[in-house]
Every structure is written in structure tokens, then in C-alpha cells.
Motif scaffolding. Structure first.
Motif, short mmCIF file in Angstrom:
data_model
loop_
_atom_site.label_atom_id
_atom_site.label_comp_id
_atom_site.label_asym_id
_atom_site.label_seq_id
_atom_site.Cartn_x
_atom_site.Cartn_y
_atom_site.Cartn_z
N SER A 66 0.75 -1.21 0.03
CA SER A 66 0.03 -0.16 0.05
C SER A 66 0.86 1.34 -0.01
O SER A 66 0.51 2.29 -0.84
N MET A 67 2.01 1.35 0.75
CA MET A 67 2.86 2.47 0.67
C MET A 67 3.55 2.64 -0.69
O MET A 67 3.71 3.58 -0.98
N SER A 68 3.94 1.59 -1.45
CA SER A 68 4.36 1.62 -2.57
C SER A 68 3.37 2.52 -3.75
O SER A 68 3.84 3.25 -4.27
N LEU A 69 2.09 2.13 -3.64
CA LEU A 69 1.16 2.87 -4.12
C LEU A 69 1.06 4.16 -4.15
O LEU A 69 1.01 4.85 -4.85
N LEU A 70 0.74 4.55 -2.78
CA LEU A 70 0.70 5.94 -2.26
C LEU A 70 1.84 6.72 -2.75
O LEU A 70 1.82 7.73 -3.10
N THR A 71 3.29 6.29 -2.35
CA THR A 71 4.21 7.08 -2.62
C THR A 71 4.58 7.17 -4.20
O THR A 71 5.07 8.00 -4.80
N LEU A 72 4.00 6.09 -4.97
CA LEU A 72 3.97 6.29 -6.44
C LEU A 72 3.26 7.42 -6.82
O LEU A 72 3.33 8.26 -7.89
N GLN A 73 1.86 7.44 -6.31
CA GLN A 73 0.92 8.15 -6.66
C GLN A 73 1.45 9.85 -6.43
O GLN A 73 1.14 10.78 -6.99
N GLY A 75 4.41 10.70 -6.80
CA GLY A 75 5.40 11.08 -7.44
C GLY A 75 7.07 10.74 -7.08
O GLY A 75 8.05 11.18 -7.38
N GLN A 76 7.08 9.93 -5.87
CA GLN A 76 8.18 9.67 -5.20
C GLN A 76 8.64 8.33 -5.58
O GLN A 76 8.71 7.32 -5.12
N GLU A 77 9.20 8.20 -6.96
CA GLU A 77 9.52 6.74 -7.79
C GLU A 77 10.53 6.09 -6.87
O GLU A 77 10.19 4.84 -6.86
N GLU A 78 11.54 6.70 -6.39
CA GLU A 78 12.59 5.84 -5.90
C GLU A 78 12.11 5.05 -4.40
O GLU A 78 12.18 3.90 -4.19
N LEU A 84 7.66 -1.36 -2.63
CA LEU A 84 7.47 -2.45 -3.75
C LEU A 84 8.36 -3.55 -3.43
O LEU A 84 7.77 -4.94 -3.43
N ASN A 85 9.58 -3.49 -3.50
CA ASN A 85 10.64 -4.61 -3.48
C ASN A 85 10.27 -5.12 -2.16
O ASN A 85 10.46 -6.44 -1.98
N GLN A 86 10.37 -4.61 -1.09
CA GLN A 86 10.16 -5.02 0.07
C GLN A 86 8.77 -5.77 0.30
O GLN A 86 8.83 -7.04 1.05
#
Length: 150
Positions: A66-73, A75-78, A84-86
Motif C-alpha cells: 500500500s505504501m508503494s502505491l501511495l508514494t508512486l501516486q 511521484g516519489q518513484e525511488e 514495492l521490492n520489500q
């Protein structure tokens, strides 16, 4: 008998804790869907901390996803790819193939929503392949369609 009663009390405590932490993550999801990213992140961070306390790898993996989706939205790509990998790593560690596929697929769908279809395609197709392998062909087909493949 005393040991069993103490163990039961401990299990009940953990069970209550898991209900609490799952609720926190769910509130974070609602906030993310409502685009209140700051509040969502706060709930996710608290949930992640509590999942780690009770050693719930599945909860931890789902929260990281969920955190990967939020940060992607946001614009915090890295940072999104780190989360995501974790998440994928935890799902793989516990043998949760569905979780791996869902995490990849959802990441791809968010990329697609952001208009980044070429970047989304590998995530969507990888997830589709996993869904095929675990016997969920409809999910696989839906993701291939989202990727623009047949």
C-alpha cells in the motif's frame, strides 16, 4: 493448566492487536483512495510498526505494498520501488504467490492510471503470468487486457 491459560491470554492479546492494526491499515487505504495522502501515510506507518511488533509478515507485506502505491501516486518513484521490492520480498518469503502477483499488478495499474503504460506493462504481464501459474486465469486475462496484450 496455568500455562495454557497464560498462553490463551497472550494469543487473545495478539488477536486484538491484529484487529487493531488491520483496522489502521484499512483506514489508511480509505484515506489513500480519498487522496488524503498525508493521513494515509501516517496510518500505514503506524500499522507497519505494529505488524512488526507482532511479527505478522503478511500484514507487513500488504502495508508495504500500500505504501508503494501511495508514494508512486505522490511521484516519489525511488521510495515507491523500495516499498514495492520489500513487499514482494516478504510475500516471497512466506510463499504468498497471490500476494506477489497482486502487488505487482496493482503497481502496474497505478502506473497505467498515471498514463505511464509502457512502464506499467512489464508489471502487469509479470503479475498475469503468476496468476496463470496459480490457477487464476481471469485475473491474468484482466491484467493482460490492462497491459494492452492478448
Amino acid at each position: 493448566m496455568g500455562y495454557y491459560k497464560r498462553a490463551l491470554k497472550l494469543f487473545l492479546g495478539v488477536s486484538e492487536r491484529l484487529r487493531e492494526v488491520n483496522t489502521l491499515r484499512a483506514i489508511g487505504d480509505v484515506d489513500r483512495f480519498q487522496k488524503d495522502m498525508g493521513k494515509a501515510l501516517g496510518y500505514y506507518e503506524k500499522a507497519l510498526e505494529l505488524f512488526r511488533e507482532v511479527d505478522d509478515r503478511l500484514g507487513e507485506a500488504n502495508t508495504l505494498a500500500s505504501m508503494s502505491l501511495l508514494t508512486l501516486q505522490q511521484g516519489q518513484e525511488e521510495e515507491a520501488r523500495v516499498f514495492l521490492n520489500q513487499a514482494i520480498s516478504f510475500h516471497q518469503t512466506i510463499g504468498n504467490h497471490y500476494g506477489v502477483a497482486a502487488t505487482l499488478g496493482n503497481f502496474g495499474l497505478v502506473l497505467r492510471e498515471l498514463g505511464r503504460i509502457e512502464e506499467a506493462r512489464p508489471y502487469l504481464l509479470q503479475a498475469a503470468g503468476i496468476f496463470d501459474r496459480i490457477g487464476l486465469p481471469q485475473l491474468a486475462q484482466d491484467l493482460r487486457k490492462a497491459a494492452g496484450a492478448k
